[in-house]
Design an enzyme around this catalytic site. Sequence first.
Site, PDB file in Angstrom:
ATOM      1  N   TYR A   1     -15.668  -3.210   7.061  1.00 43.03           N
ATOM      2  CA  TYR A   1     -14.323  -2.632   7.169  1.00 43.03           C
ATOM      3  C   TYR A   1     -13.819  -2.743   8.619  1.00 43.03           C
ATOM      4  CZ  TYR A   1     -10.549   0.753   7.358  1.00 43.03           C
ATOM      5  OH  TYR A   1      -9.324   1.357   7.562  1.00 43.03           O
TER       6      TYR A   1
ATOM      7  N   GLY B   1       0.821  -1.203   0.000  1.00 40.16           N
ATOM      8  CA  GLY B   1       0.000   0.000   0.000  1.00 40.16           C
ATOM      9  C   GLY B   1       0.851   1.248   0.000  1.00 40.16           C
ATOM     10  N   ALA B   2       1.925   1.230  -0.804  1.00 37.99           N
ATOM     11  CA  ALA B   2       2.958   2.264  -0.723  1.00 37.99           C
ATOM     12  C   ALA B   2       2.714   3.476  -1.607  1.00 37.99           C
ATOM     13  CB  ALA B   2       4.319   1.649  -1.086  1.00 37.99           C
ATOM     14  N   THR B   3       1.624   3.496  -2.367  1.00 37.49           N
ATOM     15  CA  THR B   3       1.490   4.553  -3.366  1.00 37.49           C
ATOM     16  C   THR B   3       0.537   5.669  -2.982  1.00 37.49           C
ATOM     17  OG1 THR B   3      -0.241   3.314  -4.552  1.00 37.49           O
ATOM     18  CG2 THR B   3       2.039   2.959  -5.239  1.00 37.49           C
TER      19      THR B   3
ATOM     20  N   SER C   1      -6.995  -0.118  12.819  1.00 37.79           N
ATOM     21  CA  SER C   1      -7.790   1.102  12.915  1.00 37.79           C
ATOM     22  C   SER C   1      -8.670   1.044  14.152  1.00 37.79           C
ATOM     23  CB  SER C   1      -8.682   1.263  11.679  1.00 37.79           C
ATOM     24  OG  SER C   1      -9.593   2.342  11.847  1.00 37.79           O
TER      25      SER C   1
ATOM     26  N   GLY D   1      -1.524   7.949   0.457  1.00 37.15           N
ATOM     27  CA  GLY D   1      -1.742   8.220   1.865  1.00 37.15           C
ATOM     28  C   GLY D   1      -0.552   7.952   2.754  1.00 37.15           C
ATOM     29  N   ILE D   2      -0.812   7.233   3.864  1.00 37.99           N
ATOM     30  CA  ILE D   2       0.267   7.013   4.821  1.00 37.99           C
ATOM     31  C   ILE D   2       1.336   6.084   4.245  1.00 37.99           C
ATOM     32  CG2 ILE D   2      -1.243   7.449   6.792  1.00 37.99           C
ATOM     33  CD1 ILE D   2      -1.222   4.486   7.394  1.00 37.99           C
TER      34      ILE D   2
END
Length: 274
Positions: free
Chosen positions: A159, A8-10, A134, A12-13
């Site tokens: 979620y 998930g590197a592309t 979360s 937001g965080i």
Amino acid sequence: MTLVLLTGATRGIGRAAAIEFARQGAEVALVGREAERVSAVAQEARAAGGGAPVHEHVADLTSMADVRALAEQARASYEQIDVLANNAGALFASRKETSEGLERTFALNHLAPFLLTNLLRDRLSGGRVVTTASDAHKSGRLDLEDLQSEKSYAAMRVYGTSKLCNILFTRELAKRAGELHANCFHPGVVRTGFGKNENGIWKVLTTLGGPFFRSPERGARSLIWLSLSDQAAALTGEYIEDEKVATPSAQAQDEVLAEGLWERSAELVGLPAE
């Protein structure tokens, strides 16, 4: 030199963390589902000035076949992975199954990190596994007989349940894999592309709420801290908020539920339970 494999590197965080990892001199292996975005963030990370190598991997982590291919690439490329940052995740407004028959939220947010971590476990000996959970886990309700939300589907509840799974997975991993340190964290409500992958109310709400949310850089702080800091080096099985140990919901602390989730997840992805 520390090697961090970051999913998930592309956005937001994940993007913020990739750049900060590189700035601090860590070798970074970036994972995203779009090659152009991976390349763009890799260029930003290289420009951050740390001087360590930045690697690029493309995988759609809703697909367990892609997760397995990513693990094979990582095993071929890296003898030791010091940090596995399981950061990829999404909220989907409606229930859809992948080509492998898995509900997308559960597949991406839980099964992908579960499978990837297990496939790389020997490469992670002595290292750290950091999973993005979360506070939404408090609204989750895990039913081991309905892991894929076939009985009913409400986007935020599903979620939240997937984030509950992240915490249960972390705690069970810490118990089963004493050779590594496994922790998870709540990044806060962050200004990212979260919720914008679908049309409808979630896209509207995340767009309107954006100015009031945390910056991606602030949201990434606990991820960086858990991955690189000496203060976090001894932690395992913990849930972190703002770089401090926090107490998750009662369901997130249910050891029987954690064990059951592990066994069901292993069955779904074709791994032995032990």
